[in-house]
Each structure stands twice: as C-alpha cells, then as structure tokens.
Motif scaffolding. Sequence first.
Motif, PDB file in Angstrom:
ATOM      1  N   GLU A  61       0.836  -1.208   0.000  1.00  0.00           N
ATOM      2  CA  GLU A  61       0.000   0.000   0.000  1.00  0.00           C
ATOM      3  C   GLU A  61       0.868   1.255   0.000  1.00  0.00           C
ATOM      4  O   GLU A  61       0.595   2.212  -0.730  1.00  0.00           O
ATOM      5  N   ARG A  62       1.916   1.244   0.808  1.00  0.00           N
ATOM      6  CA  ARG A  62       2.809   2.410   0.875  1.00  0.00           C
ATOM      7  C   ARG A  62       3.518   2.620  -0.465  1.00  0.00           C
ATOM      8  O   ARG A  62       3.674   3.740  -0.952  1.00  0.00           O
ATOM      9  N   SER A  63       3.938   1.511  -1.082  1.00  0.00           N
ATOM     10  CA  SER A  63       4.610   1.588  -2.374  1.00  0.00           C
ATOM     11  C   SER A  63       3.679   2.150  -3.446  1.00  0.00           C
ATOM     12  O   SER A  63       4.075   3.001  -4.245  1.00  0.00           O
ATOM     13  N   ALA A  64       2.423   1.692  -3.440  1.00  0.00           N
ATOM     14  CA  ALA A  64       1.455   2.163  -4.437  1.00  0.00           C
ATOM     15  C   ALA A  64       1.141   3.643  -4.253  1.00  0.00           C
ATOM     16  O   ALA A  64       0.882   4.358  -5.219  1.00  0.00           O
ATOM     17  N   ALA A  65       1.167   4.111  -3.002  1.00  0.00           N
ATOM     18  CA  ALA A  65       0.830   5.502  -2.708  1.00  0.00           C
ATOM     19  C   ALA A  65       2.024   6.449  -2.859  1.00  0.00           C
ATOM     20  O   ALA A  65       1.844   7.661  -2.909  1.00  0.00           O
ATOM     21  N   GLN A  66       3.244   5.888  -2.921  1.00  0.00           N
ATOM     22  CA  GLN A  66       4.450   6.705  -2.956  1.00  0.00           C
ATOM     23  C   GLN A  66       4.553   7.489  -4.265  1.00  0.00           C
ATOM     24  O   GLN A  66       4.442   6.929  -5.344  1.00  0.00           O
ATOM     25  N   ARG A  67       4.766   8.763  -4.148  1.00  0.00           N
ATOM     26  CA  ARG A  67       4.968   9.627  -5.313  1.00  0.00           C
ATOM     27  C   ARG A  67       6.376  10.197  -5.239  1.00  0.00           C
ATOM     28  O   ARG A  67       6.747  10.833  -4.256  1.00  0.00           O
ATOM     29  N   GLY A  68       7.169   9.944  -6.237  1.00  0.00           N
ATOM     30  CA  GLY A  68       8.526  10.454  -6.239  1.00  0.00           C
ATOM     31  C   GLY A  68       9.478   9.556  -5.465  1.00  0.00           C
ATOM     32  O   GLY A  68       9.105   8.515  -4.940  1.00  0.00           O
ATOM     33  N   HIS A  69      10.715   9.994  -5.385  1.00  0.00           N
ATOM     34  CA  HIS A  69      11.785   9.225  -4.751  1.00  0.00           C
ATOM     35  C   HIS A  69      11.710   9.345  -3.230  1.00  0.00           C
ATOM     36  O   HIS A  69      11.522  10.431  -2.692  1.00  0.00           O
ATOM     37  N   LEU A  70      11.865   8.227  -2.549  1.00  0.00           N
ATOM     38  CA  LEU A  70      11.926   8.210  -1.089  1.00  0.00           C
ATOM     39  C   LEU A  70      13.327   7.749  -0.705  1.00  0.00           C
ATOM     40  O   LEU A  70      13.742   6.648  -1.063  1.00  0.00           O
ATOM     41  N   ALA A  71      14.066   8.599  -0.024  1.00  0.00           N
ATOM     42  CA  ALA A  71      15.458   8.284   0.316  1.00  0.00           C
ATOM     43  C   ALA A  71      15.533   7.433   1.577  1.00  0.00           C
ATOM     44  O   ALA A  71      14.764   7.624   2.525  1.00  0.00           O
ATOM     45  N   PHE A  72      16.471   6.504   1.581  1.00  0.00           N
ATOM     46  CA  PHE A  72      16.732   5.716   2.782  1.00  0.00           C
ATOM     47  C   PHE A  72      17.373   6.642   3.817  1.00  0.00           C
ATOM     48  O   PHE A  72      18.197   7.484   3.463  1.00  0.00           O
TER      49      PHE A  72
END
Length: 197
Positions: free
Chosen positions: A147-158
């Motif tokens: 769900e988080r992956s589907a909702a993610q917009r743009g790059h998420l940095a570690f």
Amino acid sequence: MAIVDRCLKKTFPEDHHQRCAYAAFGVRELMRASGAAPEVMGGDFVAFIVGRDNCRAGMSGFAYGEGQCSHFWVECDGLIIDPGPSYLPLRSSYPTARMPAVIWSLAEPLPTYLRYRPKLRFQDDAAFSAENSIQARADAFLSVCRERSAAQRGHLAFPGWIMTGRASVIAAARRDDPWAVSALRFDKMTDEASLPF
C-alpha cells in the motif's frame, strides 16, 4: 528499502531493529512487484561497529538460537540487499556510530568489516512462518508495504547512506563519516583469518 524501513518502523515501533526477516520479505515483495526475481537468504551476519566516542569497536551481529539463522537478507541479480546493518547500533550496549544499509555486489569480495554466511535460500513459494499467527502478522506487514509503495509519489530516500562497495565506504570516509573512517582502519589492521567467518 526506504519504503520497507518506514513500514517496519511504523508497524514495529518498539523493536523494528529486531525484525530482519520482515525487512527481507518486504524488500522481496516490492522487488517482485517491480519485475525482479529476488531471493530471501538466511544465515549468519556480523559487521564492524564503533562507539561514537571512537574508544570502543568490534564485530556485532544479531542474536540467534541453536540451529537457527541469525539474519535474513535479499539477494538479486548478484547483489546483497539488506537494510539490517543500519539497525545494529540500536542493539549495541554502548552508543554506536550510525551505520549504512547494504547493496553490495557479490562480484566484489566482502571486506573484513562486513560478513555474510548464507545457510538457507528460501524457495519462491516459501511461507514466512508455519505458525498461523506469525504468518498473519507477516501478511499484514507485506500488505502495508504494498500500500505504501502504491501511494508513494517520487523518490523516497533511505535514512542514511547505502554501502554499495568499497568505493562507497572510501567516499563516505572522505565525508568524515565516523563509521566509514573506522571501518577502513579496521580493514587495514585485521587479518581475515581472525574473523568468525
């Protein structure tokens, strides 16, 4: 790894640093969704740690019982993919410098400061656990990751840096990263024969 890290901290706020199996299965789940063919590995793991005061150092890993794997990670396309090392400082008995996550090419020999010993390769259809309650909790976690992956917009940095090979450790040391500086010093001073594996 960044999405799995966020989901792990949200789902297990008190002990996310002890949930490497969840992290590995989460990474596998999201990589599969992107068309890759990752495999979850189980085995032994230790890495170099250093105190924030630079006075104490050593090798540290994850506790395990007899006959069990101490750690879980993902391998895909010749890479070790593992957020786990970044959680080691949370398990230390003394304040420890921050550590990176890992995306290390298996074509490059492992250094003295990072050791993996695979014992078990999970089949593609392998369940997380034979115990129903644990499997249900794992299924719920994987659902949160999807769900988080589907909702993610743009790059998420570690949060923190990712060790991608010796060159990345050298680059981090040039930026005065405390762990990288000490890891390279440890590497020069340590004989591989003295390591646990």
